[in-house]
Every structure is written in structure tokens, then in C-alpha cells.
Design a protein around this motif. Structure first.
Motif, mmCIF file in Angstrom:
data_model
loop_
_atom_site.group_PDB
_atom_site.id
_atom_site.type_symbol
_atom_site.label_atom_id
_atom_site.label_comp_id
_atom_site.label_asym_id
_atom_site.label_seq_id
_atom_site.Cartn_x
_atom_site.Cartn_y
_atom_site.Cartn_z
ATOM 1 N N SER A 235 0.776 -1.149 -0.065
ATOM 2 C CA SER A 235 -0.121 -0.013 0.086
ATOM 3 C C SER A 235 0.800 1.407 -0.053
ATOM 4 O O SER A 235 0.515 2.090 -0.637
ATOM 5 N N VAL A 236 1.848 1.050 0.586
ATOM 6 C CA VAL A 236 2.836 2.423 0.658
ATOM 7 C C VAL A 236 3.462 2.613 -0.639
ATOM 8 O O VAL A 236 3.716 3.758 -1.129
ATOM 9 N N THR A 237 3.926 1.344 -1.260
ATOM 10 C CA THR A 237 4.437 1.463 -2.469
ATOM 11 C C THR A 237 3.672 2.063 -3.368
ATOM 12 O O THR A 237 3.943 2.798 -4.416
ATOM 13 N N PHE A 238 2.350 1.689 -3.502
ATOM 14 C CA PHE A 238 1.286 2.236 -4.553
ATOM 15 C C PHE A 238 1.083 3.750 -4.223
ATOM 16 O O PHE A 238 1.128 4.528 -4.950
ATOM 17 N N PHE A 239 1.172 4.288 -2.888
ATOM 18 C CA PHE A 239 1.004 5.184 -2.552
ATOM 19 C C PHE A 239 1.918 6.433 -2.867
ATOM 20 O O PHE A 239 1.712 7.374 -3.630
ATOM 21 N N PHE A 240 2.989 5.984 -2.791
ATOM 22 C CA PHE A 240 4.441 6.640 -3.469
ATOM 23 C C PHE A 240 4.111 6.781 -5.183
ATOM 24 O O PHE A 240 4.473 7.636 -5.634
ATOM 25 N N ALA A 241 3.888 5.428 -5.467
ATOM 26 C CA ALA A 241 4.089 5.235 -7.095
ATOM 27 C C ALA A 241 3.071 6.382 -7.562
ATOM 28 O O ALA A 241 3.266 6.811 -8.615
ATOM 29 N N GLY A 242 1.896 6.282 -7.198
ATOM 30 C CA GLY A 242 0.765 7.119 -7.859
ATOM 31 C C GLY A 242 1.012 8.585 -7.637
ATOM 32 O O GLY A 242 0.935 9.364 -8.664
ATOM 33 N N ASN A 243 1.743 9.141 -6.500
ATOM 34 C CA ASN A 243 2.170 10.558 -6.462
ATOM 35 C C ASN A 243 3.150 10.765 -7.305
ATOM 36 O O ASN A 243 3.169 11.855 -8.050
ATOM 37 N N VAL A 244 4.150 9.957 -7.524
ATOM 38 C CA VAL A 244 5.288 10.343 -8.318
ATOM 39 C C VAL A 244 4.945 10.176 -9.883
ATOM 40 O O VAL A 244 5.561 10.948 -10.491
ATOM 41 N N ALA A 245 4.166 9.187 -10.136
ATOM 42 C CA ALA A 245 3.717 9.259 -11.447
ATOM 43 C C ALA A 245 2.991 10.463 -11.952
ATOM 44 O O ALA A 245 2.917 10.994 -13.088
ATOM 45 N N ILE A 246 2.210 10.941 -10.953
ATOM 46 C CA ILE A 246 1.585 12.517 -11.086
ATOM 47 C C ILE A 246 2.243 13.615 -11.187
ATOM 48 O O ILE A 246 2.236 14.407 -12.348
ATOM 49 N N PHE A 247 3.350 13.385 -10.559
ATOM 50 C CA PHE A 247 4.578 14.570 -10.573
ATOM 51 C C PHE A 247 5.236 14.456 -11.855
ATOM 52 O O PHE A 247 5.658 15.462 -12.656
ATOM 53 N N LEU A 248 5.715 13.111 -12.238
ATOM 54 C CA LEU A 248 6.321 13.139 -13.512
ATOM 55 C C LEU A 248 5.400 13.530 -14.821
ATOM 56 O O LEU A 248 6.054 14.037 -15.641
ATOM 57 N N TYR A 249 4.336 13.276 -14.569
ATOM 58 C CA TYR A 249 3.438 13.794 -15.954
ATOM 59 C C TYR A 249 3.268 15.549 -15.891
ATOM 60 O O TYR A 249 3.464 16.009 -16.836
ATOM 61 N N LEU A 250 3.170 15.817 -14.718
ATOM 62 C CA LEU A 250 3.016 17.243 -14.620
ATOM 63 C C LEU A 250 4.373 18.033 -14.874
ATOM 64 O O LEU A 250 4.307 19.156 -15.766
ATOM 65 N N PHE A 251 5.320 17.488 -14.474
ATOM 66 C CA PHE A 251 6.647 18.198 -14.991
ATOM 67 C C PHE A 251 6.989 18.058 -16.393
ATOM 68 O O PHE A 251 7.729 18.742 -16.838
ATOM 69 N N ALA A 252 6.610 16.543 -16.968
ATOM 70 C CA ALA A 252 6.962 16.491 -18.280
ATOM 71 C C ALA A 252 6.228 17.622 -19.153
ATOM 72 O O ALA A 252 6.607 18.102 -20.149
ATOM 73 N N ASP A 253 4.812 17.684 -18.711
ATOM 74 C CA ASP A 253 3.976 18.607 -19.150
ATOM 75 C C ASP A 253 4.809 19.835 -19.497
ATOM 76 O O ASP A 253 4.500 20.800 -20.429
ATOM 77 N N PHE A 254 4.997 20.314 -18.160
ATOM 78 C CA PHE A 254 5.709 21.761 -18.129
ATOM 79 C C PHE A 254 6.927 21.909 -18.937
ATOM 80 O O PHE A 254 7.127 22.910 -19.675
#
Length: 280
Positions: A235-254
Motif C-alpha cells: 500500500s505504501v509502494t502504491f501510495f508513493f508510485a501514484g504520487n510520483v507518476a502524477i509529478f512525472l506527468y506534470l513536470f514533463a508537461d511543463f
């Protein structure tokens, strides 16, 4: 029939009671979510509404000295946080050794690691000043969704992780992020010193690349945990992975909007105009 609110409150109380830790609860902001939520609400209200309204008819504040001192502090504090990982010789080993195999860890080390995460959480609160400085300097265009989301959610998620989900996985994530912050705030520090130091900032474009690389390394690490059969909380792994994936998308879009589009626009402008625009 109980109301939805009463059910939520009852479940929350049960969750809090199951995660009671006398040591952690004695730390600032950790006993209850009220302080951190209040800080988040106040932050959003000021940077999105109150601050711009107060500054609408006022000159921008000259915060050069404050910003230089702030960035220097962030560099030193981030370096200190990185160094904490090596304070106990067994901490790094536990990430890929004992903890991965599900073996019990030393209680002193666990408390130390939790205190490191708490300091990391405090650093996320301090970093909210980044946005406050933008507002006071009347640089509201830099108060973007990415910027506000990144600062706000990092503070909230770090509290949630420390309070309810804390395990060793966050140590590597925090270490890597603190290391990137050493580079990032060093850049901001040099930039704040004045125009005469602009020649040392040729690596501005690579700042976003560094952040994107950070998120990719984090995802590789998180995905490797279940692949290696580590007995850490999924659950902690998925918690981090989901948040990191969102950041990766947002920063790549920027990055795409800030640099790819600029390059295309620049290629369609006569050479003389390009040179002039760089001088402005």
C-alpha cells in the motif's frame, strides 16, 4: 441510521487510535491533522486570493537579502537531511537488506528514521515560502497549478505517510528528493545574487531534466520492490508510485510547454529577431 459524517469520524478515530505513537505524537504538528490542514488552507487562501489582492495596488517587495538567506538555508538544510541517511551504518543496508526480507529492525534505528522523515516534513512546510515570495514580489504568473499542487500535496502527503504509513521506503524517496533540492536551491541562490552571476546559470534548462530523472529513478525503485519480492507494505509502494507518476506527468508537461514549444517558435522567427528576443 448513522449519518455519513458520523461514520467518517468514527472510522477516523479508530484509525488514529490504531496508529498512536507517544514519541511521534509529541513531535510538532503530529498528534492531529488539524494543524497541517490549517496550514494548507491558509497557504492556498493567501497565495491564490488574499496575497494577490493585498499586492494589487502596492509595489513589489524587494526581498533580495531574504531570498539569498532563504536559499542558502535550503541548500544547507537539504545537505544535512541527505547526510542523516548515513548517520547509522545500518540504515542503507536495511533499505535493501533486512527490511526487504521482512526482518525486524532495530527500534532505535526506526525512531531515528521516523525523526528524519519528520524533519523532511518540516522542510515541506518551510518550502511553502517559495510561493509566498512569488506573491510578495508580484510574480503571480509563477504561481502555477504545478507549483502550488507540488508544494501543497508534498506537505500533506508527507504528514500522512509519517502518521499512518511510515516504513523504510520513504527514506530513499526523501534522500533523493533532498539531493535534488541541494542542486535546485543552489541554482536559485546563484540566480538571487544578481545579473553578474547569470553566466553561471547556463544549466537552467536542465533543472527540469534533473527533476524528471529523479521521478524516473523513484519509479524504478518503487517497482523493483515487489519485483524483488520485498516484504514491504504494498500500500505504501502504491501510495508513493501514484504520487510520483502524477509529478512525472506534470513536470514533463511543463517541460514540453516551456522548452519544446519555445524551440519551435524560435525556429520560425528570423535570426535577427531571435537574437533580439534573447537580449530582452
Amino acid at each position: 441510521m448513522p449519518s455519513l459524517m458520523s461514520v467518517v469520524i468514527e472510522n477516523y478515530n479508530e484509525l488514529v487510535e490504531s496508529k498512536t505513537d507517544p514519541i511521534m505524537d509529541s513531535w510538532l504538528f503530529m498528534k492531529s491533522p488539524v494543524p497541517v490542514i490549517s496550514i494548507l488552507v491558509a497557504y492556498l487562501y493567501f497565495v491564490l486570493k488574499l496575497g494577490p489582492q493585498l499586492m494589487a495596488n502596492r509595489p513589489a517587495f524587494n526581498l533580495k537579502g531574504v531570498i539569498i538567506a532563504y536559499n542558502a538555508y535550503q541548500v544547507l538544510f537539504s545537505l544535512w537531511l541527505c547526510g542523516q541517511v548515513f548517520y547509522f551504518k545500518s540504515v542503507i543496508f536495511q533499505l535493501f537488506g533486512q527490511s526487504c526480507r521482512g526482518e525486524s529492525t532495530n527500534g532505535e534505528v526506526n525512531t531515528f528514521m521516523a525523526s528524519c522523515v519528520w524533519w523532511y516534513f518540516i522542510s515541506k512546510i518551510v518550502e511553502l515560502l517559495d510561493t509566498v515570495f512569488f506573491v510578495l514580489r508580484k510574480k503571480q504568473s509563477q504561481v502555477t497549478f504545478l507549483h502550488v499542487y507540488h508544494h501543497g500535496i508534498m506537505m500533506l502527503f508527507t504528514w500522512i505517510y509519517l502518521k499512518f504509513l511510515s516504513d523504510e521506503q520513504g527514506l530513499f524517496i526523501g534522500f533523493l528528493n533532498s539531493f535534488v533540492h541541494v542542486i535546485m536551491y543552489s541554482y536559485y541562490l546563484i540566480a538571487a545574487l544578481g545579473p553578474q552571476y547569470q553566466k553561471y546559470l547556463w544549466w537552467k534548462k536542465y533543472m527540469t531534466w534533473i527533476q524528471l530523472t529523479q521521478f524516473c529513478i523513484m519509479l524504478v525503485y518503487l517497482f523493483s520492490i515487489p519485483m524483488m519480492g520485498c516484504k514491504l507494505s504494498k500500500s505504501v509502494t502504491f501510495f508513493f508510485a501514484g504520487n510520483v507518476a502524477i509529478f512525472l506527468y506534470l513536470f514533463a508537461d511543463f517541460y514540453r510547454k516551456a522548452y519544446t514549444k519555445k524551440s519551435k517558435n524560435a525556429s520560425s522567427i528570423p535570426n535577427g529577431c531571435v537574437k533580439a528576443s534573447k537580449l530582452e
